[in-house]
Design a protein around this motif. Structure first.
Motif, mmCIF file in Angstrom:
data_model
loop_
_atom_site.group_PDB
_atom_site.id
_atom_site.type_symbol
_atom_site.label_atom_id
_atom_site.label_comp_id
_atom_site.label_asym_id
_atom_site.label_seq_id
_atom_site.Cartn_x
_atom_site.Cartn_y
_atom_site.Cartn_z
ATOM 1 N N PRO A 129 0.096 11.193 2.790
ATOM 2 C CA PRO A 129 -0.045 10.064 1.857
ATOM 3 C C PRO A 129 -0.917 8.901 2.335
ATOM 4 O O PRO A 129 -1.493 8.190 1.513
ATOM 5 N N LEU A 130 -0.992 8.678 3.648
ATOM 6 C CA LEU A 130 -1.629 7.458 4.166
ATOM 7 C C LEU A 130 -3.142 7.615 4.283
ATOM 8 O O LEU A 130 -3.684 7.965 5.340
ATOM 9 N N VAL A 131 -3.839 7.359 3.174
ATOM 10 C CA VAL A 131 -5.280 7.585 3.112
ATOM 11 C C VAL A 131 -6.014 6.315 2.676
ATOM 12 O O VAL A 131 -5.643 5.673 1.699
ATOM 13 N N VAL A 132 -7.048 5.976 3.426
ATOM 14 C CA VAL A 132 -7.989 4.915 3.046
ATOM 15 C C VAL A 132 -9.332 5.584 2.820
ATOM 16 O O VAL A 132 -9.747 6.441 3.604
ATOM 17 N N GLY A 154 1.107 2.311 -0.588
ATOM 18 C CA GLY A 154 1.936 2.540 0.595
ATOM 19 C C GLY A 154 1.266 2.115 1.882
ATOM 20 O O GLY A 154 1.897 2.112 2.942
ATOM 21 N N ILE A 155 -0.016 1.754 1.798
ATOM 22 C CA ILE A 155 -0.712 1.235 2.981
ATOM 23 C C ILE A 155 -0.383 -0.252 3.100
ATOM 24 O O ILE A 155 -0.587 -1.017 2.161
ATOM 25 N N SER A 156 0.125 -0.652 4.241
ATOM 26 C CA SER A 156 0.538 -2.046 4.420
ATOM 27 C C SER A 156 -0.663 -2.959 4.642
ATOM 28 O O SER A 156 -1.760 -2.505 4.985
ATOM 29 N N PHE A 157 -0.444 -4.250 4.461
ATOM 30 C CA PHE A 157 -1.504 -5.236 4.666
ATOM 31 C C PHE A 157 -1.981 -5.205 6.111
ATOM 32 O O PHE A 157 -3.183 -5.275 6.383
ATOM 33 N N SER A 158 -1.058 -5.094 7.052
ATOM 34 C CA SER A 158 -1.438 -5.077 8.477
ATOM 35 C C SER A 158 -2.260 -3.833 8.806
ATOM 36 O O SER A 158 -3.190 -3.892 9.624
#
Length: 285
Positions: A129-132, A154-158
């Motif tokens: 899931p964690l894709v940029v 689901g990607i956090s700001f940090s």
């Protein structure tokens, strides 16, 4: 919402030095990213893992990155990295995803710099899931690129800030909330350098047709391009006003511009860029 950011050397290196990065696809773009990360000490050389599918490139890459780990794609059975950058050709991604021998860990981030391939497809093929998704351009080779990027839910700001720090080491970055705009960014800035090279080449050849030596023609055209760029950046005038400043009534510039207008040069250029966007959309399949 669009968020602009630009390169800064004031990185919080203490926090990010221990980050481990793996790059799948050690081509021009993957290697230029690597050099920028190391230049600004965002990662340690030993925490960089470069992965190629081409055995013949191993020696050359090893010479450029002597302290980093270099591997052949098929031999990677486990990947210890906080961030995995996918830098393969978009046409090759499906085959790459289907032949990965390692399992992505829950907390690993994926950053794609492939043209056209949407986040949803990357998530599906990688089952992660964690894709940029980002679209850089070739001036990143000099640290003067511009990259548009967006992220999955689901990607956090940090986490995004960490990605931004990395992207900014290659030039400037622009965060886009609307992923569909990235195909336009691909057509405009991703492919954009080639349009300028194409025009510059035509100008140089016109100079040669007028009897100007090739090297001298290159000098005149390149310096003209550089000067025009700085005028755009430092003038309060808009582009139409800048054109009028050069194109006096009945003069030489007006004669050239009339030829461009009569042959729909601007429309042709715009059509080409729109076709580049169309092709970016097709790459997703």
């Amino acid at each position: 919402m669009i968020i602009f950011s630009q390169k800064t050397t004031e990185f919080n290196t203490k926090k990010h030095k221990q980050m481990k990065i793996a790059i799948i696809g050690a081509g021009n773009m993957g290697l230029s990213f690597s050099k920028s990360f190391l230049k600004y000490e965002l990662i340690k050389p030993e925490n960089l893992h470069l992965i190629t599918r081409n055995q013949s490139k191993i020696q050359k890459i090893s010479e450029e990155f002597p302290k980093s780990q270099i591997s052949i794609f098929e031999e990677v059975n486990d990947l210890e990295a906080d961030l995995i950058i996918i830098a393969v050709k978009p046409q090759d991604f499906k085959n790459v995803a289907e032949n990965i021998h390692f399992k992505l860990k829950e907390n690993q981030m994926v950053l794609s710099i492939m043209a056209g391939i949407k986040i949803e497809k990357i998530q599906k093929l990688l089952n992660h899931p964690l894709v940029v998704r980002a679209m850089p351009n070739s001036p990143t080779l000099l640290g003067m690129g511009i990259t548009g990027y967006t992220s999955a839910e689901g990607i956090s700001f940090s986490q995004l800030i960490n990605i931004e720090r990395l992207l900014n080491s290659t030039g400037r970055s622009v965060y886009l909330e609307d992923e569909s705009l990235l195909d336009g960014v691909t057509a405009l800035s991703g492919s954009g350098p080639a349009y300028f090279y194409y025009i510059v080449d035509a100008m140089i050849k016109a100079g040669m047709q007028m009897g100007i030596d090739e090297n001298l023609s290159k000098l005149f055209v390149k310096q003209t391009m550089l000067g025009a760029y700085h005028l755009i950046n430092n003038s309060d005038k808009n582009l139409e006003e800048l054109i009028k400043d050069v194109a006096s009534k009945g003069g030489t510039t007006e004669a050239a511009l009339k030829t461009f207008e009569d042959n729909n040069f601007k429309e042709i250029l715009q059509k080409g860029i729109l076709n580049a966007e169309k092709r970016a959309k097709e790459l997703n399949g």
